[in-house]
Design a protein around this motif. Structure first.
Motif, PDB file in Angstrom:
ATOM      1  N   HIS A   1       0.842  -1.079   0.097  1.00 38.20           N
ATOM      2  CA  HIS A   1       0.048   0.094  -0.018  1.00 38.20           C
ATOM      3  C   HIS A   1       0.876   1.334  -0.031  1.00 38.20           C
ATOM      4  O   HIS A   1       0.641   2.089  -0.722  1.00 38.20           O
ATOM      5  CB  HIS A   1      -1.026   0.054   1.170  1.00 38.20           C
ATOM      6  N   ALA A   2       1.772   1.271   1.066  1.00 35.48           N
ATOM      7  CA  ALA A   2       2.695   2.573   1.015  1.00 35.48           C
ATOM      8  C   ALA A   2       3.188   2.889  -0.213  1.00 35.48           C
ATOM      9  O   ALA A   2       3.066   4.133  -0.698  1.00 35.48           O
ATOM     10  CB  ALA A   2       3.577   2.485   2.277  1.00 35.48           C
ATOM     11  N   PRO A   3       4.190   2.108  -0.877  1.00 34.14           N
ATOM     12  CA  PRO A   3       4.871   2.443  -1.952  1.00 34.14           C
ATOM     13  C   PRO A   3       3.789   3.025  -3.043  1.00 34.14           C
ATOM     14  O   PRO A   3       4.401   3.977  -3.925  1.00 34.14           O
ATOM     15  CB  PRO A   3       5.731   1.392  -2.274  1.00 34.14           C
ATOM     16  N   LEU A   4       2.882   2.435  -3.442  1.00 34.00           N
ATOM     17  CA  LEU A   4       1.878   2.722  -4.342  1.00 34.00           C
ATOM     18  C   LEU A   4       1.239   3.656  -4.196  1.00 34.00           C
ATOM     19  O   LEU A   4       0.989   4.525  -5.257  1.00 34.00           O
ATOM     20  CB  LEU A   4       0.987   1.301  -4.942  1.00 34.00           C
ATOM     21  N   ALA A   5       0.685   4.002  -3.057  1.00 34.09           N
ATOM     22  CA  ALA A   5      -0.018   5.367  -2.738  1.00 34.09           C
ATOM     23  C   ALA A   5       0.925   6.576  -2.848  1.00 34.09           C
ATOM     24  O   ALA A   5       0.399   7.387  -3.262  1.00 34.09           O
ATOM     25  CB  ALA A   5      -0.525   5.073  -1.089  1.00 34.09           C
ATOM     26  N   LYS A   6       1.981   6.264  -2.414  1.00 38.23           N
ATOM     27  CA  LYS A   6       3.156   7.556  -2.685  1.00 38.23           C
ATOM     28  C   LYS A   6       3.277   7.925  -4.139  1.00 38.23           C
ATOM     29  O   LYS A   6       3.231   8.802  -4.578  1.00 38.23           O
ATOM     30  CB  LYS A   6       4.392   7.048  -1.833  1.00 38.23           C
ATOM     31  N   ILE A   7       3.267   6.734  -4.953  1.00 38.28           N
ATOM     32  CA  ILE A   7       3.342   7.060  -6.502  1.00 38.28           C
ATOM     33  C   ILE A   7       2.225   7.657  -6.700  1.00 38.28           C
ATOM     34  O   ILE A   7       2.156   8.787  -7.676  1.00 38.28           O
ATOM     35  CB  ILE A   7       3.519   5.600  -7.008  1.00 38.28           C
ATOM     36  N   VAL A   8       0.889   7.177  -6.546  1.00 35.11           N
ATOM     37  CA  VAL A   8      -0.198   7.656  -6.999  1.00 35.11           C
ATOM     38  C   VAL A   8      -0.522   9.119  -6.491  1.00 35.11           C
ATOM     39  O   VAL A   8      -0.598  10.071  -7.266  1.00 35.11           O
ATOM     40  CB  VAL A   8      -1.530   7.233  -6.189  1.00 35.11           C
ATOM     41  N   ALA A   9      -0.111   9.461  -5.371  1.00 34.01           N
ATOM     42  CA  ALA A   9      -0.083  10.953  -5.075  1.00 34.01           C
ATOM     43  C   ALA A   9       0.804  11.803  -5.687  1.00 34.01           C
ATOM     44  O   ALA A   9       0.637  12.934  -5.845  1.00 34.01           O
ATOM     45  CB  ALA A   9       0.530  10.903  -3.428  1.00 34.01           C
TER      46      ALA A   9
END
Length: 342
Positions: free
Chosen positions: A74-82
């Motif tokens: 979740h964390a790495p992908l959420a940071k990319i999306v943001a």
């Protein structure tokens, strides 16, 4: 029209698609998964991608990305999306530890995007009724509360995928199964001051715990008990939440905590209580919680406000679960938000 992309096309993604299909002014614009076999099911229905950044670069019209991958990602992908300026709907748990959770919140704030965490149980009709009742102070001064998750998740459940039951990608019964109930406990009872807990891996061949017990002290002075297990033979037995105060006793139960078992509140007649019980029985599930979460994101974008289940709401149960696991490891009572233990 608010356009959604879904990342991670496992079982839970279908709930997101079904919810979006029911919402006016919302549509699925793309889907993404590294597993090409999963993507074949959606070929011809939506644009499909094997890489998140490739999707975000090619489809700049995407407004929201729904992240449905294993929890440890979740964390790495959420940071990319943001970083691409897209709003985020993040499946539970928002991350497997507090550090990653706070990094997600910070990334969303820096990018000025909205972040919503999927805790759909808040929208069950009986939980909405309980929250409304408690917000009016009808139970009076609270003495204690209890949540139970007595479920069955056999070894075959964990063997479905290599990431299930792992510390790196999944978490145990607290982080995976009981987190919704812990979210409700915090939503209804308020912040926790301290916790003492025990956990064990008794019956399943997994890295994480399959049974856990905890006693919490809320900042209000009320106490609480958490019981969670995936070891129940041979099927789900009970999911419940009970709250006790000077003017009322309430217990919500059933296999999925959808029904009123006890509703004894000062000033509520037996006739009114029975009316509540019958109303809930007629429609125990109400509008699907995923649909409520996604509808709220659509409205939050249009009204430029925070989603009703925010990043901070998602962080709170992670903080408590992390403290419970630390308490189980050390044998100590943990004071939340502080380094010291007593």
């Amino acid at each position: 029209m608010i356009k959604f992309a879904i990342v991670g096309m496992g079982h839970i993604a279908n709930k997101h698609i079904q919810a979006i299909d029911q919402i006016d002014n919302a549509q699925v614009a793309a889907v993404c998964d590294t597993n090409i076999d999963r993507l074949k099911e959606f070929e011809g229905k939506y644009p499909i991608y094997k890489d998140l950044e490739d999707m975000l670069q090619k489809q700049t019209d995407i407004d929201v990305v729904n992240i449905c991958v294993p929890s440890g990602l979740h964390a790495p992908l959420a940071k990319i999306v943001a970083s691409y300026g897209k709003h985020i709907i993040l499946e539970k748990p928002m991350a497997l530890n507090c550090d990653d959770s706070m990094e997600i919140i910070d990334a969303a704030k820096r990018a000025n995007v909205k972040l919503s965490i999927v805790h759909p149980n808040r929208f069950r009709p009986v939980i909405q009724l309980l929250q409304e009742t408690m917000s009016k102070g009808m139970l009076g001064k609270l003495s204690h509360a209890n949540i139970t998750v007595r479920w069955n998740r056999g070894q075959e459940y964990y063997d479905q995928a290599a990431w299930r039951g792992t510390k790196q990608y999944d978490g145990g019964v607290l982080m995976n199964q009981a987190i919704h109930n812990i979210d409700l406990l915090l939503w209804l009872m308020g912040p926790v001051k301290s916790v003492q807990a025990m956990s064990a891996t008794r019956l399943r061949n997994i890295e994480t715990e399959d049974v856990a017990l905890g006693v919490v002290e809320f900042e209000s002075g009320a106490l609480g008990v958490i019981e969670a297990a995936t070891t129940i033979y041979k099927e789900n037995l009970e999911e419940s939440i009970a709250i006790f105060g000077e003017k009322g006793s309430v217990k919500i139960s059933g296999k999925n905590a959808n029904y009123i078992e006890t509703w004894n509140i000062e000033g509520i007649s037996d006739e009114k209580r029975d009316e509540y019980i019958d109303r809930i029985k007629e429609d125990p599930f109400g509008k699907p919680g995923h649909q409520c979460i996604i509808e709220d994101m659509v409205t939050a974008i249009k009204e430029d406000r925070q989603p009703v289940v925010s990043g901070n709401d998602g962080l709170a149960p992670i903080q408590l679960i992390e403290a419970m696991l630390k308490s189980s490891e050390t044998g100590e009572r943990i004071i939340l938000g502080k380094e010291k233990e007593i």
